[in-house]
Design an enzyme around this catalytic site. Structure first.
Site, short mmCIF file in Angstrom:
data_model
loop_
_atom_site.label_atom_id
_atom_site.label_comp_id
_atom_site.label_asym_id
_atom_site.label_seq_id
_atom_site.Cartn_x
_atom_site.Cartn_y
_atom_site.Cartn_z
N TRP A 104 0.82 -1.22 0.00
CA TRP A 104 0.00 0.00 0.00
C TRP A 104 0.85 1.26 0.00
O TRP A 104 0.49 2.25 -0.63
CB TRP A 104 -1.00 -0.03 1.17
N LYS A 110 -12.37 -2.17 7.61
CA LYS A 110 -11.68 -3.11 8.49
C LYS A 110 -12.15 -2.92 9.93
O LYS A 110 -12.71 -3.82 10.53
CB LYS A 110 -10.17 -2.93 8.38
N ASP A 121 -1.65 6.71 6.47
CA ASP A 121 -2.67 5.73 6.09
C ASP A 121 -2.85 4.79 7.28
O ASP A 121 -1.95 4.01 7.60
CB ASP A 121 -2.19 4.97 4.84
C1 LIG Z 1 -3.21 -0.04 4.53
C2 LIG Z 1 -4.14 0.02 3.37
N1 LIG Z 1 -4.17 1.12 2.60
C3 LIG Z 1 -4.98 1.23 1.55
C4 LIG Z 1 -5.83 0.21 1.19
C5 LIG Z 1 -6.73 0.37 0.01
O1 LIG Z 1 -7.99 0.63 0.50
P1 LIG Z 1 -9.27 0.78 -0.44
O2 LIG Z 1 -9.59 -0.57 -0.94
O3 LIG Z 1 -10.29 1.34 0.52
O4 LIG Z 1 -8.93 1.73 -1.51
C6 LIG Z 1 -5.85 -0.96 1.96
C7 LIG Z 1 -6.76 -2.06 1.58
O5 LIG Z 1 -6.76 -3.12 2.12
C8 LIG Z 1 -4.99 -1.04 3.05
O6 LIG Z 1 -4.97 -2.16 3.80
#
Ligand SMILES: Cc1ncc(COP(=O)(O)O)c(C=O)c1O
Length: 367
Positions: free
Chosen positions: A101, A194, A170
């Site tokens: 991510w 989550k 994030d």
């Molecule tokens: C730490 C983290 N950041 C970003 C995301 C992406 O999130 P989204 O699917 O809401 O765009 C995730 C998805 O699992 C994640 O775990």
């Protein structure tokens, strides 16, 4: 009714008491004769739902008055673009690369900024730890970190000192899993699916001075924080139902002792699983001590032959599912197994997993 223990990384298990309230209020929410799904977002019936949700998150996270709380869409992934689009002044930002991510956030920022410096990374050892970078200096518009790395199962146990440079974070996979000092950050953002709600809403907590009105005209209206801040997250139709469920989840968090209560609950669950993994001669945790996530626990068996390991992993995941323990496969990029044990997962669920792991090890010896 037969419910499983769901170890999914997201969307993930929700507190059963919350689902029961959703079911009870599905056809008639608070005597309105409507489901929240059917309500106008501008109605008198919906107003207390969104305002209440904001008040609850402010209370639980001790969010100071100089921060705005926004309920957006597009997932955490859209924040990868909104952050550089809105915070860009000099075209320079620093990122720490701790996994999939973080890398996606870096790649997205590179579309908009002239310089994206990766000031630390954990790639040298397969992202199984958080790098040591206590201080980050430079001529940057912001510094970005991923507080909990969902796929690799690592978590920052400290925050880098960035001085006056806004720290952007994030925290999709660990928001409200333990207390977070909001004042240390310029922006915190989290996809809700989550620890907070069903998918569809993204929570953004942003310091007032980072909400700018002097952005280039090329930044689309919907991608500007000031658009959403000025309109109370109602510039367009918000994800009404997810916000409603978030409010119920926040009530549940409060009833469990708030962020402190969650920390205690999560440490107990994580200790149950990590202690077992560390003492096992069949399994092992993949993350170094000191960097381990309370939320996502990846693990492998000690089978060293990759082909045999793949067979064992597949069998583990499928037999676990038959035993009512679902979604235990590791992320497709890293393989192995992963148990996501978010706030709503009970200690009972983790204990059931450990009991299954013992049984599986006894029945499937590694030669
Ligand atoms: C730490 C983290 N950041 C970003 C995301 C992406 O999130 P989204 O699917 O809401 O765009 C995730 C998805 O699992 C994640 O775990």
């Amino acid at each position: 009714m037969s419910r499983v223990f769901n170890f999914s990384a997201g969307p993930s298990t929700l507190p059963e008491s919350v689902l029961e309230i959703c079911a009870k209020e599905m056809l008639d929410c608070h005597g309105t004769g409507q489901s929240v799904m059917e309500m106008s977002h501008r109605s008198a019936a919906y107003k207390p739902i969104i305002e209440g949700c904001e008040a609850k998150i402010r209370d639980l996270m001790h969010i100071p008055d100089n921060y705005r709380v926004l309920f957006l869409q597009g997932g955490a992934s859209l924040q990868f673009a909104m952050i550089p689009l809105n915070l860009n002044k000099t075209g320079r930002a620093a990122y720490v690369d701790t996994g999939v991510w973080s890398k996606k956030a870096i790649e997205e920022a590179r579309r908009f900024l002239t310089t994206v410096d990766v000031v630390a990374s954990s790639r040298d050892r397969g992202c199984c730890y958080i790098p040591e970078i206590r201080k980050i200096e430079g001529d940057y518009d912001y510094v970005h970190i991923t507080l909990n790395n969902t796929i690799y199962g690592t978590k920052w146990s400290y925050l880098p000192d960035t001085g006056d440079i806004p720290l952007v974070c994030d925290c999709s996979s660990n928001i409200l899993s333990e207390p977070i000092d909001v004042t240390k950050f310029g922006v915190l953002y989290a996809g809700a699916q989550k620890n907070l709600a069903p998918a569809g809403v993204t929570l953004v907590i942003i310091r007032d001075d980072l909400i700018r009105e002097d952005l280039p005209a090329s930044v689309p209206t919907m991608l500007r924080y000031d658009t959403h801040a000025k309109n109370g997250s109602m510039f367009n139709t918000p994800p009404c139902y997810s916000i409603y469920v978030m409010g119920l989840v926040l009530d549940w968090v409060k009833s469990c002792g708030g962020a402190e209560g969650m920390k205690k609950r999560n440490e107990e669950k994580a200790a149950c699983l990590y202690d077992f993994l560390d003492s096992s001669d069949y399994y092992h945790a993949t993350v170094e001590k000191g960097s381990r996530s309370l939320m996502n626990v990846p693990f492998l068996t000690k089978e060293t032959d990759p082909e045999k390991a793949a067979v064992i992993n597949k069998k583990f995941v499928s037999e676990a599912a038959k035993a009512g323990l679902v979604n235990l496969a590791g992320h497709r990029l890293v393989g192995g197994m992963r148990a996501s044990i978010y706030n709503a997962m009970s200690l009972e669920g983790v204990q059931a997993l450990v009991a299954f792991m013992k049984k599986f090890a006894a029945e499937n010896p590694i030669d």
